[in-house]
Motif scaffolding. Sequence first.
Motif, PDB file in Angstrom:
ATOM      1  N   PRO A  20       0.810  -1.226   0.000  1.00 54.95           N
ATOM      2  CA  PRO A  20       0.000   0.000   0.000  1.00 54.95           C
ATOM      3  C   PRO A  20       0.846   1.280   0.000  1.00 54.95           C
ATOM      4  CG  PRO A  20      -0.865  -1.588   1.565  1.00 54.95           C
ATOM      5  CD  PRO A  20       0.442  -2.135   1.098  1.00 54.95           C
ATOM      6  N   GLY A  21       1.942   1.282   0.760  1.00 48.06           N
ATOM      7  CA  GLY A  21       2.790   2.463   0.805  1.00 48.06           C
ATOM      8  C   GLY A  21       3.425   2.785  -0.531  1.00 48.06           C
ATOM      9  N   MET A  24       0.809   4.182  -2.856  1.00 49.79           N
ATOM     10  CA  MET A  24       0.514   5.573  -2.518  1.00 49.79           C
ATOM     11  C   MET A  24       1.595   6.510  -3.046  1.00 49.79           C
ATOM     12  SD  MET A  24       0.008   7.431   1.205  1.00 49.79           S
ATOM     13  CE  MET A  24      -1.731   7.018   1.327  1.00 49.79           C
ATOM     14  N   GLY A  40       3.683  12.592   1.904  1.00 49.79           N
ATOM     15  CA  GLY A  40       3.365  11.175   2.049  1.00 49.79           C
ATOM     16  C   GLY A  40       4.574  10.351   2.480  1.00 49.79           C
ATOM     17  N   ILE A  44       4.901   8.203   5.928  1.00 47.94           N
ATOM     18  CA  ILE A  44       5.216   6.774   5.980  1.00 47.94           C
ATOM     19  C   ILE A  44       6.386   6.519   6.925  1.00 47.94           C
ATOM     20  CG2 ILE A  44       6.162   4.865   4.617  1.00 47.94           C
ATOM     21  CD1 ILE A  44       4.457   5.879   2.278  1.00 47.94           C
ATOM     22  N   GLU A 113      -2.526  11.158   5.665  1.00 44.45           N
ATOM     23  CA  GLU A 113      -2.974   9.973   4.934  1.00 44.45           C
ATOM     24  C   GLU A 113      -1.923   8.865   4.986  1.00 44.45           C
ATOM     25  OE1 GLU A 113      -5.902  11.897   1.487  1.00 44.45           O
ATOM     26  OE2 GLU A 113      -3.908  11.162   0.976  1.00 44.45           O
ATOM     27  N   ALA A 114      -0.663   9.227   4.759  1.00 48.05           N
ATOM     28  CA  ALA A 114       0.409   8.229   4.761  1.00 48.05           C
ATOM     29  C   ALA A 114       0.665   7.700   6.164  1.00 48.05           C
ATOM     30  CB  ALA A 114       1.684   8.840   4.185  1.00 48.05           C
ATOM     31  N   LEU A 117      -2.046   5.251   6.964  1.00 40.12           N
ATOM     32  CA  LEU A 117      -1.829   4.045   6.165  1.00 40.12           C
ATOM     33  C   LEU A 117      -0.740   3.174   6.778  1.00 40.12           C
ATOM     34  CD1 LEU A 117      -2.374   2.498   3.447  1.00 40.12           C
ATOM     35  CD2 LEU A 117      -0.433   3.786   2.529  1.00 40.12           C
ATOM     36  N   GLN A 118       0.348   3.802   7.199  1.00 36.93           N
ATOM     37  CA  GLN A 118       1.458   3.046   7.767  1.00 36.93           C
ATOM     38  C   GLN A 118       1.092   2.428   9.107  1.00 36.93           C
ATOM     39  OE1 GLN A 118       3.921   2.082   6.200  1.00 36.93           O
ATOM     40  NE2 GLN A 118       5.915   2.526   7.086  1.00 36.93           N
ATOM     41  N   SER A 120      -1.729   1.413  10.025  1.00 38.72           N
ATOM     42  CA  SER A 120      -2.701   0.334   9.838  1.00 38.72           C
ATOM     43  C   SER A 120      -2.179  -0.771   8.919  1.00 38.72           C
ATOM     44  CB  SER A 120      -3.999   0.898   9.254  1.00 38.72           C
ATOM     45  OG  SER A 120      -3.762   1.502   7.984  1.00 38.72           O
ATOM     46  N   ASN A 121      -0.913  -0.665   8.525  1.00 44.04           N
ATOM     47  CA  ASN A 121      -0.323  -1.657   7.620  1.00 44.04           C
ATOM     48  C   ASN A 121       0.188  -2.850   8.422  1.00 44.04           C
ATOM     49  OD1 ASN A 121       1.036  -3.127   5.703  1.00 44.04           O
ATOM     50  ND2 ASN A 121       2.276  -1.431   4.953  1.00 44.04           N
TER      51      ASN A 121
END
Length: 204
Positions: A20-21, A24, A40, A44, A113-114, A117-118, A120-121
Amino acid sequence: MHLYLLFLLMATATALSPGPGVVMTLSNALRLGRRGTLGGILGIAAGALVVSALSATSLGVLLATSATAFTLVKYVGAAYLVYLGIRLWRKPGLNLQVATGAADDRFGRRFIEALVLQLSNPKVVLFFLSIFPQFIDPAGDFQTQFVLLTLTYAVIVALVHLGYAMGAKRIRGWLTSERGGRVMNRTAGSTFLFFGAVLASSQR
């Protein structure tokens, strides 16, 4: 601290592996240009710092005092790497869909956002919970080793994603093609399978 070189290789392989990263970063680069990816990428890297802090400070103490816990986490980590390897080997090329229309290039929005995402990765969470603490020598200073490994991983993540952002337009077609995706995923998959075997055979 021991096996630092192995940690560097494993962290780099983890950051390079399609996920996902990476999607993105490539999407942001294609929509917003290289400068639009900075928020982003830093998000991350910041996410990696947060996850490592939460996992290493709690789990590291346990592993430093319990041989049984160390052995258990070692095999869980090795099994997870093997799982990643098999999954990547069978995975098709990246599905990179770049949105059209107006793009929001605000630094703060991209960063948040990043970061989310990180955090929840599961790849990142499991990397730190099951693999990261094994590279900390219980006989050495825990805090110093923790800071070094954490910063190392964050820098590797940032550099890898900067590389993806800089080459986004050139590598997009190859990464999303059947042949390119197969080569990328099987290379990453083989790397994880190798690291899984090494980790399973490592000694405290």
